[in-house]
Scaffold this active site. Structure first.
Site, short mmCIF file in Angstrom:
data_model
loop_
_atom_site.label_atom_id
_atom_site.label_comp_id
_atom_site.label_asym_id
_atom_site.label_seq_id
_atom_site.Cartn_x
_atom_site.Cartn_y
_atom_site.Cartn_z
N SER A 143 14.47 9.37 3.18
CA SER A 143 14.20 8.66 4.43
C SER A 143 15.39 8.89 5.37
CB SER A 143 14.09 7.16 4.12
OG SER A 143 14.05 6.39 5.31
N TYR A 156 17.39 -0.70 0.17
CA TYR A 156 16.46 0.42 0.44
C TYR A 156 17.25 1.69 0.72
CZ TYR A 156 12.69 3.15 2.57
OH TYR A 156 11.79 4.14 2.87
N1 NAP Z 1 6.39 5.39 6.50
C1 NAP Z 1 7.65 5.59 6.83
O1 NAP Z 1 8.08 5.30 7.96
C2 NAP Z 1 8.60 6.19 5.84
C3 NAP Z 1 9.85 6.63 6.30
C4 NAP Z 1 10.75 7.16 5.38
C5 NAP Z 1 10.40 7.26 4.05
N2 NAP Z 1 9.18 6.81 3.62
C6 NAP Z 1 8.87 6.91 2.19
O2 NAP Z 1 7.61 7.50 2.04
C7 NAP Z 1 7.07 7.15 0.77
C8 NAP Z 1 5.61 6.77 0.92
O3 NAP Z 1 5.52 5.56 1.65
P1 NAP Z 1 4.43 5.31 2.78
O4 NAP Z 1 5.13 5.24 4.08
O5 NAP Z 1 3.30 6.24 2.63
O6 NAP Z 1 4.01 3.80 2.43
P2 NAP Z 1 2.67 3.18 1.82
O7 NAP Z 1 1.51 3.47 2.71
O8 NAP Z 1 2.99 1.76 1.54
O9 NAP Z 1 2.46 3.98 0.48
C9 NAP Z 1 3.26 3.74 -0.65
C10 NAP Z 1 2.59 4.38 -1.84
O10 NAP Z 1 3.43 4.17 -2.99
C11 NAP Z 1 2.63 3.70 -4.03
N3 NAP Z 1 3.37 2.88 -4.98
C12 NAP Z 1 4.11 1.78 -4.75
N4 NAP Z 1 4.57 1.28 -5.92
C13 NAP Z 1 4.10 2.10 -6.90
C14 NAP Z 1 4.21 2.12 -8.32
N5 NAP Z 1 4.91 1.21 -8.98
N6 NAP Z 1 3.59 3.12 -8.99
C15 NAP Z 1 2.87 4.05 -8.33
N7 NAP Z 1 2.73 4.08 -7.01
C16 NAP Z 1 3.33 3.11 -6.30
C17 NAP Z 1 1.51 2.93 -3.37
O11 NAP Z 1 0.36 2.92 -4.21
P3 NAP Z 1 -0.18 1.68 -5.09
O12 NAP Z 1 0.21 0.42 -4.36
O13 NAP Z 1 -1.66 1.92 -5.14
O14 NAP Z 1 0.48 1.84 -6.42
C18 NAP Z 1 1.24 3.78 -2.15
O15 NAP Z 1 0.34 4.80 -2.46
C19 NAP Z 1 7.97 6.04 0.22
O16 NAP Z 1 8.85 6.58 -0.73
C20 NAP Z 1 8.74 5.59 1.46
O17 NAP Z 1 9.97 5.02 1.12
C21 NAP Z 1 8.27 6.30 4.49
#
Ligand code: NAP
Length: 248
Positions: A143, A156
Site C-alpha cells: 500500500s 496497518y
Molecule cells: N482499496 C485500497 O484503497 C487499498 C489501498 C492499498 C492497499 N490495499 C490492499 O488491497 C488488498 C485488498 O483489499 P481491498 O481494497 O480489495 O478490500 P476489500 O474489498 O475489503 O477486500 C478484502 C479481501 O480480503 C479478504 N479477506 C479478509 N480477511 C481474510 C481472511 N482471513 N482470509 C481470506 N481472505 C480474507 C476478503 O474476503 P472475505 O471477507 O470473503 O474473506 C476480501 O476478499 C488488501 O491487502 C489491502 O490492504 C487496498
C-alpha cells in the site's frame, strides 16, 4: 511459459471483493485460469460461475489466509486442476485503522494475522510448486501505507511495510529458481476496505477521503496484468500508484 497473461494459472487470495475480484475478472478476460480464495464462499462461487459462464476457467475455494493449511490447499488445487501454478497473488487484507491509544488490540492482531502471516502462508503455499517448476511469479499487495505512516494508521502501515520487506527478501532468495516477485502499493481504490474500520472518527475521515479521491479497482487489475505480461527475463519488482487526485 507464455509471456502473456493468456493460459497462466493464477491464485488470488481475497478474491471475494474489491481488488481481488476486479483482478479475477480482468485476468480471466485476458485468458488466465483463476483460482479464487476468500472466506465468503457464496461470493467467490458466483464470481467463478460468472467467469465460467463467459467461457473462462475459474475455481472457488473457501480459504481463510490465517490458516496455513487452507492456503496450501488453495495453491495445491491450482496445480491439481490446471497442472501448474504461474502466479500467486497475495491480496487478502484488512485495514481497521485507529489511534494506538484506543487499544484495539484484537484488530492489531487480525491485521498482523491476515496482512503479514497471510502473505507468508501464500508464499509458503506457492514456493514448493514454483521451485519445482523453476518458474513462477509471486505478487504481494502492500500500500502507499507501506511507504508512509500517519496517525491512526500505525499498525496497518507496519503490516504493509512488512509486506515490502518480505517481498524484497523473497526477490533475492528465489533467484536460483527463476521466480519473479512484484509488490504493488496502491493508493486509494474504491473497495470495501474502509468498511473494516470500527473507530468512528477514523472511519468518517477515511470515508470522506475515499469519496473524494478513490479510483476504480480495475486500476489495480491492470497493474497486475502489466507485471505478469512482461517477458520472462523482466521482473517488475515494485509498482506504486495513486489516484491522480491523491496528495499523500
Ligand atoms: N482499496 C485500497 O484503497 C487499498 C489501498 C492499498 C492497499 N490495499 C490492499 O488491497 C488488498 C485488498 O483489499 P481491498 O481494497 O480489495 O478490500 P476489500 O474489498 O475489503 O477486500 C478484502 C479481501 O480480503 C479478504 N479477506 C479478509 N480477511 C481474510 C481472511 N482471513 N482470509 C481470506 N481472505 C480474507 C476478503 O474476503 P472475505 O471477507 O470473503 O474473506 C476480501 O476478499 C488488501 O491487502 C489491502 O490492504 C487496498
Amino acid at each position: 511459459m507464455a509471456n502473456d497473461v493468456a493460459g497462466k494459472v493464477v491464485v488470488i487470495t481475497g478474491a471475494s471483493s474489491g481488488l481481488g475480484e476486479a483482478t479475477a475478472r480482468h485476468l480471466s478476460t485476458l485468458g488466465a485460469s483463476v483460482v479464487l480464495g476468500a472466506r465468503r464462499i457464496d461470493r467467490l462461487q458466483s464470481l467463478a460461475d460468472e467467469l465460467v459462464g463467459r467461457g473462462g476457467k475459474a475455481l472457488a475455494l473457501a480459504t481463510d489466509v490465517t490458516n496455513c493449511d487452507q492456503v496450501k490447499r488453495l495453491a495445491d488445487a491450482a496445480v491439481e486442476t490446471y497442472g501448474r501454478l504461474d502466479v500467486m497473488l497475495n491480496n487478502a487484507g484488512l485495514m481497521p485503522q485507529s489511534l494506538l491509544e484506543r487499544l484495539k488490540i484484537d484488530e492489531w492482531n487480525r491485521m498482523i494475522d491476515v496482512n503479514i502471516k497471510g502473505v507468508l502462508y501464500g508464499i509458503a503455499a506457492a514456493l514448493p510448486h514454483m521451485t519445482r517448476q523453476k518458474a513462477g511469479h509471486i505478487i504481494n499487495v502492500s500500500s502507499v501505507a507501506g511507504h508512509k505512516v500517519r496517525p491512526g494508521g500505525t499498525v496497518y502501515s507496519a503490516t504493509k511495510h512488512a509486506v515490502r520487506v518480505i517481498s524484497e527478501g523473497l526477490r533475492q532468495e528465489v533467484k536460483p529458481y527463476n521466480i519473479r516477485t512484484t509488490v504493488i502499493s496502491p493508493g486509494a481504490v474504491d473497495t470495501e476496505l474502509p468498511d473494516t474500520i470500527t473507530d468512528p472518527d477514523v472511519s468518517a475521515a477515511m470515508r470522506k477521503f475515499y469519496d473524494d479521491v478513490a479510483i476504480p479497482a480495475d486500476s489495480f487489475a491492470r497493474a497486475v496484468a502489466y507485471a505478469m505480461s512482461q517477458p520472462d527475463d523482466v521482473d517488475i519488482n515494485e509498482i506504486l500508484f495513486r489516484p491522480t487526485r491523491q496528495e499523500f
